[in-house]
Structure formats: C-alpha cells, structure tokens
Design a protein around this motif. Structure first.
Motif, mmCIF file in Angstrom:
data_model
loop_
_atom_site.group_PDB
_atom_site.id
_atom_site.type_symbol
_atom_site.label_atom_id
_atom_site.label_comp_id
_atom_site.label_asym_id
_atom_site.label_seq_id
_atom_site.Cartn_x
_atom_site.Cartn_y
_atom_site.Cartn_z
ATOM 1 N N GLU A 55 0.826 -1.208 0.000
ATOM 2 C CA GLU A 55 0.000 0.000 0.000
ATOM 3 C C GLU A 55 0.855 1.251 0.000
ATOM 4 N N ARG A 56 1.893 1.273 0.820
ATOM 5 C CA ARG A 56 2.797 2.422 0.877
ATOM 6 C C ARG A 56 4.217 1.917 0.707
ATOM 7 N N GLY A 57 4.514 1.420 -0.475
ATOM 8 C CA GLY A 57 5.793 0.775 -0.706
ATOM 9 C C GLY A 57 6.853 1.630 -1.358
ATOM 10 N N GLY A 58 6.641 2.939 -1.496
ATOM 11 C CA GLY A 58 7.631 3.790 -2.128
ATOM 12 C C GLY A 58 7.308 4.016 -3.587
ATOM 13 N N PHE A 59 8.302 4.457 -4.360
ATOM 14 C CA PHE A 59 8.068 4.832 -5.763
ATOM 15 C C PHE A 59 7.571 3.648 -6.569
ATOM 16 N N ASP A 60 8.265 2.522 -6.496
ATOM 17 C CA ASP A 60 7.788 1.294 -7.142
ATOM 18 C C ASP A 60 7.261 0.413 -6.030
ATOM 19 N N SER A 61 5.961 0.287 -5.946
ATOM 20 C CA SER A 61 5.353 -0.382 -4.797
ATOM 21 C C SER A 61 5.246 -1.896 -4.958
ATOM 22 N N THR A 62 5.802 -2.464 -6.034
ATOM 23 C CA THR A 62 5.781 -3.922 -6.187
ATOM 24 C C THR A 62 7.143 -4.490 -5.809
ATOM 25 N N TYR A 63 7.102 -5.626 -5.120
ATOM 26 C CA TYR A 63 8.328 -6.249 -4.613
ATOM 27 C C TYR A 63 8.296 -7.748 -4.870
ATOM 28 N N ALA A 64 9.477 -8.318 -5.094
ATOM 29 C CA ALA A 64 9.610 -9.772 -5.098
ATOM 30 C C ALA A 64 9.395 -10.219 -3.658
ATOM 31 N N ALA A 65 8.683 -11.312 -3.485
ATOM 32 C CA ALA A 65 8.335 -11.735 -2.126
ATOM 33 C C ALA A 65 8.461 -13.237 -1.966
ATOM 34 N N ARG A 66 8.678 -13.641 -0.714
ATOM 35 C CA ARG A 66 8.737 -15.052 -0.339
ATOM 36 C C ARG A 66 7.879 -15.233 0.895
ATOM 37 N N SER A 67 7.341 -16.435 1.063
ATOM 38 C CA SER A 67 6.582 -16.738 2.274
ATOM 39 C C SER A 67 7.464 -17.587 3.182
ATOM 40 N N LEU A 68 7.130 -17.586 4.470
ATOM 41 C CA LEU A 68 7.877 -18.437 5.401
ATOM 42 C C LEU A 68 7.538 -19.896 5.178
ATOM 43 N N GLU A 69 6.266 -20.171 4.923
ATOM 44 C CA GLU A 69 5.843 -21.538 4.662
ATOM 45 C C GLU A 69 4.572 -21.524 3.833
ATOM 46 N N GLY A 70 4.464 -22.451 2.935
ATOM 47 C CA GLY A 70 3.265 -22.591 2.124
ATOM 48 C C GLY A 70 3.141 -21.554 1.023
ATOM 49 N N GLU A 71 1.948 -21.547 0.415
ATOM 50 C CA GLU A 71 1.667 -20.639 -0.693
ATOM 51 C C GLU A 71 0.643 -19.606 -0.275
ATOM 52 N N ILE A 72 0.761 -18.421 -0.874
ATOM 53 C CA ILE A 72 -0.216 -17.356 -0.650
ATOM 54 C C ILE A 72 -0.799 -17.028 -2.016
ATOM 55 N N PRO A 73 -2.128 -17.156 -2.181
ATOM 56 C CA PRO A 73 -2.737 -16.963 -3.499
ATOM 57 C C PRO A 73 -2.787 -15.490 -3.923
ATOM 58 N N VAL A 74 -3.019 -15.282 -5.213
ATOM 59 C CA VAL A 74 -3.163 -13.943 -5.776
ATOM 60 C C VAL A 74 -4.326 -13.223 -5.102
ATOM 61 N N ASP A 75 -4.181 -11.938 -4.870
ATOM 62 C CA ASP A 75 -5.156 -11.039 -4.244
ATOM 63 C C ASP A 75 -5.288 -11.223 -2.733
ATOM 64 N N ALA A 76 -4.524 -12.137 -2.133
ATOM 65 C CA ALA A 76 -4.574 -12.296 -0.678
ATOM 66 C C ALA A 76 -3.895 -11.097 -0.022
ATOM 67 N N GLU A 77 -4.407 -10.702 1.134
ATOM 68 C CA GLU A 77 -3.811 -9.608 1.898
ATOM 69 C C GLU A 77 -2.590 -10.147 2.647
ATOM 70 N N VAL A 78 -1.500 -9.376 2.637
ATOM 71 C CA VAL A 78 -0.275 -9.801 3.291
ATOM 72 C C VAL A 78 0.304 -8.667 4.128
ATOM 73 N N VAL A 79 1.229 -9.052 5.019
ATOM 74 C CA VAL A 79 1.979 -8.081 5.817
ATOM 75 C C VAL A 79 3.451 -8.457 5.727
#
Length: 175
Positions: free
Chosen positions: A114-138
């Motif tokens: 939501e407030r990620g700076g100029f380019d607000s998209t980031y490569a991401a990894r989860s600690l365990e399992g999968e997180i589907p598209v459109d899921a809310e994350v922190v």
C-alpha cells in the motif's frame, strides 16, 4: 488567430507547457506534468493547425489532453498522492500491508504494498506454504535487499483469537 501580449495564444500555451515541464523536471513528483503535457499538446496542435487556434477549441484541447494524460499517468502508477513515491529504507517496510499480484511461495512471488515507495511492487517469499493472488499480506522481514518476506493476513485478528481462546477455556471449565 488570437493574440495575447503580441504572441499567438497557441505559442503562449506551448511555452507555458514547456516551462511547467521544466519545473516538473527540477522538482519531480508528477504534480505538474499532467498540466504541462496538456498545455504542450494543445499549443502544438494550435501551432500546427492554425484553424484550430480559437480560444474555445484550445481550452477544449487542454481539457481533453489533460484528462488523457491523467488517465495514462494513473494507469502507469506515476501520478501518486502526497507522501507516496518517496524513497524509503528497507526497514521502513516492516509491518506494511499489501496484496499478492503473483502467487507467493517459499521461492518466488510478487506483492504490491500500500505504501511501498516509488515502485510499490516487490519480489516476495513466504515463510511456509503458498499465498494466493489477491490475498492480503503483511511484511514480516524486509530482508535488506530486493526480496521481502511476507505472511498472509488471516480473517481473524489477534484479539479475536484471544477472545475465542477465552471462550473455549470457559466452556471447558463449565463442562
């Protein structure tokens, strides 16, 4: 052709657009660029096609091209509000919320914060399992590089979990 201060209105619009574009280049943030693009475009059309250089038509051209420029800048996510588009340190990302734009696994994925700076998209990894598209994350670990670690936000927050635990304890005591 309409003259203002001894110059054609089209030339004045074009010149004002150039000045505004230069101001935007000196103090970027996409605050003035839409107006600059609109004035440059209308002025250029008025200079190239003198039959369209009436004040009413030029005003209409400024409005139409300004609206089109605004749509383009919003679609490209360049025209952002106050306090967005600012460079931030990776540690500032801890606790930021966003949503998944490309399925996140332990090895790959992409999120938009939501407030990620100029380019607000980031490569991401989860600690365990999968997180589907459109899921809310922190963001739980900004990583210090270009890959952040995220966790899916559950529908039930910590307070609700604690209340549920309390109810279970009370029910088990009554039984």
């Amino acid at each position: 052709m309409v003259d203002v201060l001894g110059q054609s209105l089209s030339l004045l619009l074009f010149s004002a657009g150039i000045v505004i574009a230069i101001m935007e280049a000196l103090a970027p943030g996409a605050h003035l660029i839409v107006l600059g693009v609109a004035l440059i475009t209308a002025g250029l059309i008025g200079l190239l096609v003198p039959s369209l250089a009436s004040p009413l038509i030029l005003a209409l051209l400024v409005t139409i091209t300004g609206g089109a420029a605004l749509v383009v800048y919003r679609r490209l996510n360049l025209y952002q509000g106050t306090d967005t588009g600012q460079t931030r340190s990776s540690e500032d990302l801890r606790g930021e919320r966003g949503h998944v734009v490309e399925r996140v696994t332990e090895r790959s994925g992409r999120v938009e914060l939501e407030r990620g700076g100029f380019d607000s998209t980031y490569a991401a990894r989860s600690l365990e399992g999968e997180i589907p598209v459109d899921a809310e994350v922190v963001v739980i670990d900004p990583g210090g590089g270009n890959v952040i670690t995220v966790e899916q936000l559950s529908e039930i927050d910590e307070i609700d979990r604690e209340l549920a635990r309390q109810r279970e304890r009370e029910e088990s005591e009554q039984a």
